[in-house]
Write an enzyme that holds these catalytic residues in place. Structure first.
Site, PDB file in Angstrom:
ATOM      1  N   LYS A   1      -3.036  -2.518   7.582  1.00 50.15           N
ATOM      2  CA  LYS A   1      -2.143  -1.460   8.056  1.00 50.15           C
ATOM      3  C   LYS A   1      -0.917  -2.023   8.760  1.00 50.15           C
ATOM      4  O   LYS A   1      -1.014  -3.004   9.487  1.00 50.15           O
ATOM      5  CB  LYS A   1      -2.911  -0.568   9.044  1.00 50.15           C
ATOM      6  CG  LYS A   1      -4.034   0.195   8.399  1.00 50.15           C
ATOM      7  CD  LYS A   1      -3.469   1.320   7.586  1.00 50.15           C
ATOM      8  CE  LYS A   1      -4.549   2.075   6.872  1.00 50.15           C
ATOM      9  NZ  LYS A   1      -4.447   3.474   6.863  1.00 50.15           N
TER      10      LYS A   1
ATOM     11  N   CYS B   1       0.962  38.280  26.638  1.00 50.35           N
ATOM     12  CA  CYS B   1       2.181  37.467  26.606  1.00 50.35           C
ATOM     13  C   CYS B   1       2.624  37.283  25.153  1.00 50.35           C
ATOM     14  O   CYS B   1       1.824  36.893  24.306  1.00 50.35           O
ATOM     15  CB  CYS B   1       1.886  36.109  27.252  1.00 50.35           C
ATOM     16  SG  CYS B   1       3.177  34.886  26.959  1.00 50.35           S
TER      17      CYS B   1
ATOM     18  N   CYS C   1       5.616  31.594  33.467  1.00 46.16           N
ATOM     19  CA  CYS C   1       5.603  31.452  32.012  1.00 46.16           C
ATOM     20  C   CYS C   1       7.011  31.716  31.478  1.00 46.16           C
ATOM     21  O   CYS C   1       7.585  32.776  31.768  1.00 46.16           O
ATOM     22  CB  CYS C   1       4.616  32.442  31.405  1.00 46.16           C
ATOM     23  SG  CYS C   1       4.765  32.559  29.622  1.00 46.16           S
TER      24      CYS C   1
ATOM     25  N   TYR D   1      -2.012   0.034 -10.261  1.00 45.88           N
ATOM     26  CA  TYR D   1      -2.507  -1.196  -9.646  1.00 45.88           C
ATOM     27  C   TYR D   1      -3.992  -1.481  -9.872  1.00 45.88           C
ATOM     28  O   TYR D   1      -4.523  -2.433  -9.312  1.00 45.88           O
ATOM     29  CB  TYR D   1      -2.229  -1.173  -8.145  1.00 45.88           C
ATOM     30  CG  TYR D   1      -2.616   0.140  -7.473  1.00 45.88           C
ATOM     31  CD1 TYR D   1      -3.942   0.534  -7.390  1.00 45.88           C
ATOM     32  CD2 TYR D   1      -1.643   0.978  -6.928  1.00 45.88           C
ATOM     33  CE1 TYR D   1      -4.293   1.727  -6.796  1.00 45.88           C
ATOM     34  CE2 TYR D   1      -1.985   2.175  -6.325  1.00 45.88           C
ATOM     35  CZ  TYR D   1      -3.324   2.543  -6.264  1.00 45.88           C
ATOM     36  OH  TYR D   1      -3.664   3.725  -5.681  1.00 45.88           O
TER      37      TYR D   1
ATOM     38  N   CYS E   1       7.048  35.188  29.443  1.00 45.50           N
ATOM     39  CA  CYS E   1       6.843  36.527  30.004  1.00 45.50           C
ATOM     40  C   CYS E   1       7.030  36.588  31.518  1.00 45.50           C
ATOM     41  O   CYS E   1       6.946  37.658  32.108  1.00 45.50           O
ATOM     42  CB  CYS E   1       5.463  37.057  29.613  1.00 45.50           C
ATOM     43  SG  CYS E   1       4.124  36.162  30.402  1.00 45.50           S
TER      44      CYS E   1
ATOM     45  N   ASP F   1       2.150   4.885   0.069  1.00 44.83           N
ATOM     46  CA  ASP F   1       1.686   6.087   0.751  1.00 44.83           C
ATOM     47  C   ASP F   1       1.974   7.297  -0.125  1.00 44.83           C
ATOM     48  O   ASP F   1       2.901   8.058   0.129  1.00 44.83           O
ATOM     49  CB  ASP F   1       2.405   6.191   2.100  1.00 44.83           C
ATOM     50  CG  ASP F   1       1.742   7.217   2.993  1.00 44.83           C
ATOM     51  OD1 ASP F   1       0.630   7.665   2.659  1.00 44.83           O
ATOM     52  OD2 ASP F   1       2.347   7.574   4.015  1.00 44.83           O
TER      53      ASP F   1
ATOM     54  N   LYS G   1       0.878  -1.175   0.000  1.00 49.41           N
ATOM     55  CA  LYS G   1       0.000   0.000   0.000  1.00 49.41           C
ATOM     56  C   LYS G   1       0.908   1.216   0.000  1.00 49.41           C
ATOM     57  O   LYS G   1       1.567   1.517   0.994  1.00 49.41           O
ATOM     58  CB  LYS G   1      -0.917   0.002   1.215  1.00 49.41           C
ATOM     59  CG  LYS G   1      -1.896   1.152   1.195  1.00 49.41           C
ATOM     60  CD  LYS G   1      -2.975   0.972   2.232  1.00 49.41           C
ATOM     61  CE  LYS G   1      -4.062   2.027   2.076  1.00 49.41           C
ATOM     62  NZ  LYS G   1      -3.561   3.394   2.260  1.00 49.41           N
TER      63      LYS G   1
HETATM   64  S1  IVH Z   1      -6.587  -0.379  -4.833  1.00 50.79           S
HETATM   65  C1  IVH Z   1     -10.957  -0.419  -5.195  1.00 50.79           C
HETATM   66  N1  IVH Z   1      -4.056  -0.826  -4.406  1.00 50.79           N
HETATM   67  O1  IVH Z   1      -4.949   3.421  -0.933  1.00 50.79           O
HETATM   68  C2  IVH Z   1      -9.550  -0.438  -4.868  1.00 50.79           C
HETATM   69  N2  IVH Z   1      -4.987   1.194  -3.583  1.00 50.79           N
HETATM   70  O2  IVH Z   1      -8.082   3.338   0.412  1.00 50.79           O
HETATM   71  C3  IVH Z   1      -8.896   0.841  -5.150  1.00 50.79           C
HETATM   72  N3  IVH Z   1      -3.379   2.683  -2.485  1.00 50.79           N
HETATM   73  O3  IVH Z   1      -6.990   5.709  -2.335  1.00 50.79           O
HETATM   74  C4  IVH Z   1      -7.575   1.008  -4.565  1.00 50.79           C
HETATM   75  N4  IVH Z   1      -1.623   1.386  -2.757  1.00 50.79           N
HETATM   76  O4  IVH Z   1      -4.772   5.650  -3.427  1.00 50.79           O
HETATM   77  C5  IVH Z   1      -5.081   0.022  -4.211  1.00 50.79           C
HETATM   78  N5  IVH Z   1      -1.809  -1.326  -4.149  1.00 50.79           N
HETATM   79  C6  IVH Z   1      -2.825  -0.502  -3.966  1.00 50.79           C
HETATM   80  C7  IVH Z   1      -2.672   0.732  -3.296  1.00 50.79           C
HETATM   81  C8  IVH Z   1      -3.793   1.553  -3.128  1.00 50.79           C
HETATM   82  C9  IVH Z   1      -2.062   2.545  -2.277  1.00 50.79           C
HETATM   83  C10 IVH Z   1      -4.193   3.835  -2.031  1.00 50.79           C
HETATM   84  C11 IVH Z   1      -5.167   4.353  -3.053  1.00 50.79           C
HETATM   85  C12 IVH Z   1      -6.503   4.423  -2.354  1.00 50.79           C
HETATM   86  C13 IVH Z   1      -6.209   4.006  -0.962  1.00 50.79           C
HETATM   87  C14 IVH Z   1      -7.206   2.936  -0.529  1.00 50.79           C
END
Ligand code: IVH
Length: 669
Positions: A314, A431, A408, A225, A411, A116, A114
């Site tokens: 996460k 202050c 503080c 992706y 002041c 960022d 995922k």
């Molecule tokens: S798929 C329906 N794949 O994470 C699926 N999202 O809440 C659409 N993101 O806004 C998203 N890496 O910008 C997907 N490998 C990945 C991702 C990814 C980052 C972001 C994306 C989206 C948020 C998901």
């Protein structure tokens, strides 16, 4: 070879070299060779304008600045993902899928990082890039085509060497900046130019430049992706989609992308990547699991804002240990004294952390932290780092107990601690530290949003006596500002222009910016909508204010007390005299939850009942107290009782806290 053919051959060769360099990461020519070909193409295009093409590699350098970004409605909404916070959430996700598809089904998943970064959709028509839009709120985004065209790894036309190119396709992915490129860029920035907090902010800031030549000079990158609308796309799984993307010259999340057939395999892969997180060249905040087979996805479908066939898992917040060198006291705009830990700088998630808030005395007591301690610090996303724990076993006896000051530090006024509060306050209204805080809040991002006026410059203006009251900002003179340390001619001119522009800000921003206690952004918004002007604030009574939906007694009382103060009254009148022409935007009836009703029951993992209600309201939904057939969703936490049973019997959809966060596109903090 005729000229036209030569131009096309040069373009193809340059595209190949770009692809090898930026997508495959394996250069196939020296810089010199590349430059020579590039210059020859530029010359031919210049001499023969009839051969001009928007998709030529010479067109990746940026174009004339825009005055604003157009808003674009996504043809298919850009959904967000529900979150899995632990292994059991991943197991539950798989179990839900089996329940819907049938236990005997073979389900394989794609496993992806995922990233960022900033979500992006690229539209290619007959293989040519015609639109690039940010995700925005998922329904509407911004047209940033001119900027996306400058990103080296985004092809202006797709390679036609593998999977057939669809007539129309929207390809979705993430723009990001590698940690290395980010650090290199940031380290070259001067303090005056401002440094970016992290790679994600940098990417967002770079994509939002109206002048695409600035974007062109930023080291942005992108991987893909998913796809939105597509006509003539012949793939049946995520695996094939990713292969098709690769064949078209698009970058994908190799080498991390995998297909995995068991839930325990997914969990293991997730933890493996979590452990190797620091070796990934870009910032990732988790993994994404998606059902591989498109037919199965079709059966699973989506609910409200999330597909049922995918989940974001996460990572735990990043932690690092370091030494707490000192505890300093910062005085905020309300006079609150906040202890701040001064840390031995430590790299943490792409940035160097040198300080962390300790919040208040009680927090210091809870942590039992002393000066000189080794501590564990944590940073989740963009959030300010915090000290989570003292590593007491590493103490050597030299650590020093901390005492809150009795006066503080700015002041010298004795501080007070109110009976029902944990914070200590400086009660001196004039202050200088408070004034700095008040001014910094007034000009901050969610208030007047004056570009270039950061905390340091505010402190300089206050300390130089140029700003003694909020309205003084609008009276700043060129000669005074340019004389300040680190201010040049251009930065002064830019600042004064930004200040002038701020005069036409919106009313909710002004109300919020005044820094009235208990008036956050939302209350400021509803008060502004009801009162309609800044002047009306002077005459508003407590009854008028309480009558406004969503304004509580505390806020009403505090607004009236604020305006009753002569000094504040003067400031408001002065702002009006100076032509602060704030207008009130039309009431928003939109939001992702518009038209939906929610009943909340049980104990939610992080949100209090009130916070959950506010979150729902903020995004256009309506919290109601009892479940009926008309209820859109039951938001259920632990120990949910009769309401849960009733919702189940009426077929009302039941969601948990993480789903409400995904529906509103917000991350839990
Ligand atoms: S798929 C329906 N794949 O994470 C699926 N999202 O809440 C659409 N993101 O806004 C998203 N890496 O910008 C997907 N490998 C990945 C991702 C990814 C980052 C972001 C994306 C989206 C948020 C998901």
């Amino acid at each position: 070879m005729d000229l036209k053919a030569e131009v096309e051959a040069l373009r193809q060769r340059l595209e190949e070299l770009n692809h090898a360099y930026y997508v495959l990461d394996s250069p196939r020519a020296s810089d010199g060779e590349y430059d020579e070909l590039f210059r020859r193409l530029e010359r031919l295009e210049h001499e023969h304008p009839e051969f001009a093409s928007l998709t030529s590699p010479t067109q990746k350098v940026g174009a004339a600045p825009l005055s604003a970004f157009a808003s674009v409605k996504h043809r298919e909404p850009m959904l967000s993902l529900a979150n899995a916070l632990n292994d059991d959430d991943i197991r539950d996700f798989h179990a839900r899928i089996l329940k819907l598809l049938g236990d005997d089904m073979d389900v394989a998943y794609s496993f992806e990082p995922k990233i960022d970064g900033i979500g992006l959709g690229l539209t290619y028509e007959h293989g040519e890039l015609t639109l690039a839009a940010t995700r925005g709120d998922g329904t509407k985004g911004e047209d940033i085509t001119a900027n996306a065209r400058t990103i080296s790894s985004i092809p202006l036309r797709l390679k036609n060497e593998g999977y057939p190119i669809p007539d129309f396709i929207e390809i979705r992915g993430e723009v990001f900046t590698t940690t290395h490129a980010f650090e290199e860029f940031n380290s070259k920035r001067t303090e005056e130019e401002g440094r970016y907090a992290n790679p994600r902010n940098f990417t967002g800031g770079s994509l939002r430049q109206l002048d695409s030549r600035i974007t062109a000079a930023r080291p942005l990158d992108a991987v893909f992706y998913a796809c939105g609308e597509a006509k003539g796309l012949e793939v049946r799984s995520q695996e094939e989609l990713i292969r098709a993307f690769q064949s078209w010259g698009l970058k994908v999340a190799t080498p991390y992308f995998k297909i995995i057939g068991t839930v325990e395999g997914l969990i293991a892969a997730h933890h493996e990547l979590e452990d190797a997180r620091d070796q990934v060249p870009y910032e990732i905040d988790g993994t994404v699991l998606k059902v591989n087979d498109f037919e199965q996805r079709q059966i699973l479908g989506s609910r409200s804002r999330n597909p049922r066939w995918a989940i974001a898992c996460k990572f735990k917040s990043r932690q690092a240990s370091t030494t707490l060198l000192d505890i300093e006291i910062s005085v905020g705009r309300t006079g609150a004294l906040t202890p701040v830990a001064v840390l031995e700088p430590v790299p943490l998630g792409g940035v160097t952390v040198g300080s962390a808030s300790l919040h208040n005395v009680d927090e210091i007591a809870r942590l039992g932290v002393k000066k000189g301690d080794r501590v564990l610090v944590e940073r989740a996303g963009d959030v300010i780092p915090k000290v989570v724990k003292v590593l007491t076993e590493e103490r050597d006896g030299s650590e020093i107990e901390f005492q809150m000051p009795k006066e503080c530090p700015a002041c010298g006024t004795p501080v007070v601690k109110e009976a029902d509060e944990v914070v200590m306050r400086c009660t001196n209204a004039s202050c200088p530290a408070q004034l700095r805080g008040t001014v910094a809040h007034f000009v901050s991002k969610n208030a007047l949003d004056i570009d270039g006026l950061g905390e340091k410059l505010v402190a300089q203006l206050v300390d130089a006596g140029l700003v003694k009251r909020l309205d003084d900002i609008f009276r700043l003179q060129y000669d005074d500002v340019v004389a300040l340390e680190r201010m040049g001619k251009t930065s002064t001119e830019n600042l004064l222009t930004a200040i002038d522009t701020a005069k036409t800000t919106t009313l909710p921003r002004v109300f919020f910016g005044l820094g009235i206690r208990h008036v956050g952004e939302h209350v400021a918004e509803v008060v502004a909508q009801s009162l309609g002007s800044l002047g009306a604030l002077l005459d508003a009574t407590e009854d008028d204010l309480v009558a406004i939906h969503e304004v509580g007694e505390k806020a009403a009382e505090s607004i009236v007390a604020f305006v009753a103060n002569e000094q504040n009254k003067l400031v408001i009148k002065a702002l009006l005299d100076l032509g602060l022409n704030a207008t009130c935007e039309a009431q928003s009836t939109g939001g992702p939850l518009a038209g939906m009703t929610f009943v909340i029951t049980g104990t939610l993992p992080t949100l209090s009942r009130k916070d959950a209600e506010n979150l729902i309201k903020k995004h256009g939904g309506k919290p109601v107290s009892s479940v009926s057939k008309k209820t859109s969703f039951l938001l259920a936490g632990e120990k949910a009782g009769s309401k849960l049973k009733k919702a189940e019997s009426l077929g009302v959809e039941i969601i948990d806290e993480s789903q409400i966060y995904s529906m509103v596109g917000d991350a839990p903090q």
